[in-house]
Every structure is written in structure tokens, then in C-alpha cells.
Scaffold this motif. Structure first.
Motif, PDB file in Angstrom:
ATOM      1  N   TRP A  43       1.259   5.666  11.346  1.00 49.56           N
ATOM      2  CA  TRP A  43       0.234   6.683  11.076  1.00 49.56           C
ATOM      3  C   TRP A  43      -1.131   5.993  11.019  1.00 49.56           C
ATOM      4  CZ3 TRP A  43      -3.579   9.123   8.193  1.00 49.56           C
ATOM      5  CH2 TRP A  43      -3.642  10.519   8.305  1.00 49.56           C
ATOM      6  N   TYR A  47      -8.874  11.025   6.075  1.00 50.33           N
ATOM      7  CA  TYR A  47      -8.946  12.137   5.124  1.00 50.33           C
ATOM      8  C   TYR A  47     -10.417  12.322   4.785  1.00 50.33           C
ATOM      9  CZ  TYR A  47      -3.951  12.674   4.469  1.00 50.33           C
ATOM     10  OH  TYR A  47      -2.619  12.950   4.674  1.00 50.33           O
ATOM     11  N   ALA A  66       1.162  15.379   8.433  1.00 46.87           N
ATOM     12  CA  ALA A  66       0.915  14.687   7.160  1.00 46.87           C
ATOM     13  C   ALA A  66       0.445  15.674   6.099  1.00 46.87           C
ATOM     14  CB  ALA A  66      -0.145  13.610   7.368  1.00 46.87           C
ATOM     15  N   ILE A  70      -5.130  15.944  -0.572  1.00 44.30           N
ATOM     16  CA  ILE A  70      -4.798  14.938  -1.583  1.00 44.30           C
ATOM     17  C   ILE A  70      -5.915  14.947  -2.621  1.00 44.30           C
ATOM     18  CG2 ILE A  70      -4.469  12.459  -2.005  1.00 44.30           C
ATOM     19  CD1 ILE A  70      -3.288  12.235   0.822  1.00 44.30           C
ATOM     20  N   ASN A  74      -5.290  10.579  -6.590  1.00 46.35           N
ATOM     21  CA  ASN A  74      -3.839  10.609  -6.358  1.00 46.35           C
ATOM     22  C   ASN A  74      -3.435   9.739  -5.168  1.00 46.35           C
ATOM     23  OD1 ASN A  74      -3.642  12.435  -8.402  1.00 46.35           O
ATOM     24  ND2 ASN A  74      -2.792  14.098  -7.170  1.00 46.35           N
ATOM     25  N   GLY A  75      -2.285   9.077  -5.303  1.00 48.78           N
ATOM     26  CA  GLY A  75      -1.752   8.275  -4.197  1.00 48.78           C
ATOM     27  C   GLY A  75      -2.678   7.125  -3.843  1.00 48.78           C
ATOM     28  N   VAL A  76      -2.355   6.446  -2.752  1.00 49.94           N
ATOM     29  CA  VAL A  76      -3.193   5.316  -2.318  1.00 49.94           C
ATOM     30  C   VAL A  76      -4.521   5.860  -1.791  1.00 49.94           C
ATOM     31  CG1 VAL A  76      -3.280   3.222  -0.920  1.00 49.94           C
ATOM     32  CG2 VAL A  76      -1.050   4.114  -1.629  1.00 49.94           C
ATOM     33  N   VAL A  77      -4.432   6.955  -1.046  1.00 47.21           N
ATOM     34  CA  VAL A  77      -5.630   7.572  -0.465  1.00 47.21           C
ATOM     35  C   VAL A  77      -6.616   7.997  -1.563  1.00 47.21           C
ATOM     36  CG1 VAL A  77      -6.376   9.726   0.679  1.00 47.21           C
ATOM     37  CG2 VAL A  77      -4.611   8.311   1.722  1.00 47.21           C
ATOM     38  N   HIS A  98       2.321   6.843  -5.348  1.00 52.30           N
ATOM     39  CA  HIS A  98       2.280   6.875  -3.882  1.00 52.30           C
ATOM     40  C   HIS A  98       2.803   8.221  -3.359  1.00 52.30           C
ATOM     41  CE1 HIS A  98       4.819   6.280  -0.165  1.00 52.30           C
ATOM     42  NE2 HIS A  98       3.597   6.170   0.291  1.00 52.30           N
ATOM     43  N   ILE A  99       2.096   8.785  -2.363  1.00 56.18           N
ATOM     44  CA  ILE A  99       2.492  10.073  -1.802  1.00 56.18           C
ATOM     45  C   ILE A  99       3.210   9.807  -0.478  1.00 56.18           C
ATOM     46  CG2 ILE A  99       1.660  12.300  -0.972  1.00 56.18           C
ATOM     47  CD1 ILE A  99      -0.951  11.635  -2.669  1.00 56.18           C
ATOM     48  N   CYS A 101       4.093  11.017   2.556  1.00 55.74           N
ATOM     49  CA  CYS A 101       3.943  12.054   3.600  1.00 55.74           C
ATOM     50  C   CYS A 101       4.958  11.797   4.693  1.00 55.74           C
ATOM     51  CB  CYS A 101       2.555  11.991   4.215  1.00 55.74           C
ATOM     52  SG  CYS A 101       1.259  12.474   3.105  1.00 55.74           S
ATOM     53  N   GLU A 108       0.624   0.053   3.561  1.00 52.63           N
ATOM     54  CA  GLU A 108      -0.496   0.969   3.829  1.00 52.63           C
ATOM     55  C   GLU A 108      -1.809   0.272   3.514  1.00 52.63           C
ATOM     56  OE1 GLU A 108       0.186   4.687   1.908  1.00 52.63           O
ATOM     57  OE2 GLU A 108      -1.743   5.543   2.457  1.00 52.63           O
ATOM     58  N   ASP A 124      -7.075   5.758   6.649  1.00 56.17           N
ATOM     59  CA  ASP A 124      -5.738   5.479   6.106  1.00 56.17           C
ATOM     60  C   ASP A 124      -4.823   5.021   7.247  1.00 56.17           C
ATOM     61  OD1 ASP A 124      -3.386   5.462   4.603  1.00 56.17           O
ATOM     62  OD2 ASP A 124      -3.073   7.625   4.801  1.00 56.17           O
ATOM     63  N   ASP A 126      -0.828   3.432   8.044  1.00 54.49           N
ATOM     64  CA  ASP A 126       0.507   3.189   7.485  1.00 54.49           C
ATOM     65  C   ASP A 126       1.371   2.425   8.478  1.00 54.49           C
ATOM     66  OD1 ASP A 126      -0.589   5.393   6.023  1.00 54.49           O
ATOM     67  OD2 ASP A 126       1.403   5.871   5.290  1.00 54.49           O
TER      68      ASP A 126
HETATM   69  N1  SME Z   1       0.725   7.655   1.543  1.00 53.76           N
HETATM   70  C1  SME Z   1      -0.587   8.196   1.287  1.00 53.76           C
HETATM   71  C2  SME Z   1      -0.667   9.630   1.695  1.00 53.76           C
HETATM   72  C3  SME Z   1      -1.199   9.854   3.057  1.00 53.76           C
HETATM   73  S1  SME Z   1      -0.108   9.523   4.284  1.00 53.76           S
HETATM   74  O1  SME Z   1       0.263   8.124   4.238  1.00 53.76           O
HETATM   75  C4  SME Z   1      -0.709   9.904   5.767  1.00 53.76           C
HETATM   76  C5  SME Z   1      -0.926   8.046  -0.189  1.00 53.76           C
HETATM   77  O2  SME Z   1      -0.121   7.619  -1.026  1.00 53.76           O
HETATM   78  O3  SME Z   1      -2.045   8.351  -0.526  1.00 53.76           O
END
Ligand code: SME
Length: 153
Positions: A43, A47, A66, A70, A74-77, A98-99, A101, A108, A124, A126
Motif C-alpha cells: 500500500w 490521508y 483502505a 482515521i 489513532n493508529g500509525v497514521v 495500529h489500524i 486496513c 509501515e 503512508d 505499508d
Molecule cells: N495501518 C494504518 C492505517 C492505514 S492503512 O495502513 C492504509 C494505521 O495504523 O494508521
């Protein structure tokens, strides 16, 4: 003083975006360029910050469908966006919140995109491999975002 070396990919981005100022078109080709240049990705994309909802909305990308929204933080993003730092995560399964998707993702990297005090969003990327991203690539991607910013009004 040491001269900054611009990578081939970043020179290509600069050439690709010459006199182009449509944000969506520029980000679409930027995500395609990364996807073509880097091996072993599942990916790559953007965002974009939505001030009204305080969320990051899905932007142009290459890869599987995806998450559309977000929350900042939240998450890595969302974490990279909230703290405005690059996050290079060797194993996303060890990153709190971690999200997932795409369940294929194992490592990442997320680079914030900010012009002056205007927060635009994040880049972003991955990979299905653990620890895929190097420090040299982190520096290259930080420069990639600087080139992108030079082409944003
Ligand atoms: N894994 C990401 C979410 C976005 S997807 O990887 C496209 C996260 O934890 O923010």
C-alpha cells in the motif's frame, strides 16, 4: 557544508509535477511513483486532513481498498499526524492502536505533510515484510514530501 543529495525518485517527482498544481492529480502520480520505485509494498498513498471532522480522509493511493477515515491520534497514521513526526514502524502488530486496513501489512512508515502551519495530511506506506523501511528511505521520503510541498500552492 554537506550538499543534500536528491534521489532519482525525488528528481522524477519534481519533474513529474513541473507546472502542475492539481492536488489530487499530483498525489495520485506521487503514490504511483513510490509504488513503482520501492519493492515489497502492499500500500502507498495519502490521508488528507479534514478540519471539520478532525479526521484524516483517504486520499489518492495504490493498493487494496483502505480505511476511509482515521481520527487524529489513532493508529500509525493518526499518531504521526498528531505529533508531526515521521513514524517508521518495524512491526505494526507491536504498535499500540495500529489500524489493520490490510491484514497483509507488517511494517509501515508515515510522514506528515505540513506547509507552514497548515496541516495537509500524511504519506503512508505499508509493506508485507517486517522491518522493510530503512533510515535512508526515511530520509528519502522526508525529502519526497518536501518536493511535494514545493508543488502545492
Ligand atoms: N495501518 C494504518 C492505517 C492505514 S492503512 O495502513 C492504509 C494505521 O495504523 O494508521
Amino acid at each position: 557544508m554537506e550538499e543534500t543529495k536528491i534521489s532519482l525518485m525525488n528528481k522524477q517527482l519534481d519533474a513529474l509535477l513541473y507546472q502542475e498544481n492539481n492536488l489530487i492529480a499530483n498525489l495520485a502520480n506521487a503514490s504511483a511513483l513510490i509504488n513503482d520505485t520501492y519493492e515489497d509494498l502492499n500500500w502507498s498513498g495519502f490521508y488528507l486532513y479534514n478540519e471539520e471532522t478532525d479526521e484524516l480522509d483517504l486520499g489518492p493511493f495504490q493498493g487494496k481498498v483502505a480505511c476511509m477515515h482515521i481520527k487524529s491520534g489513532n493508529g500509525v497514521v493518526g499518531t504521526a499526524f498528531a505529533d508531526q513526526q515521521i513514524h517508521r514502524v518495524a512491526n505494526v502488530h507491536e504498535f499500540p492502536g495500529h489500524i489493520a486496513c490490510d491484514s497483509a501489512s507488517n511494517s509501515e512508515i508515515v510522514v506528515p505533510i505540513t506547509k507552514g502551519d497548515k496541516k495537509i495530511g500524511v504519506l503512508d506506506i505499508d509493506s508485507p515484510s517486517l522491518n522493510r523501511f530503512t533510515e535512508a528511505e526515511e530520509n528519502e521520503l522526508a525529502d519526497f514530501v518536501k518536493v511535494l510541498l514545493q508543488h502545492m500552492g
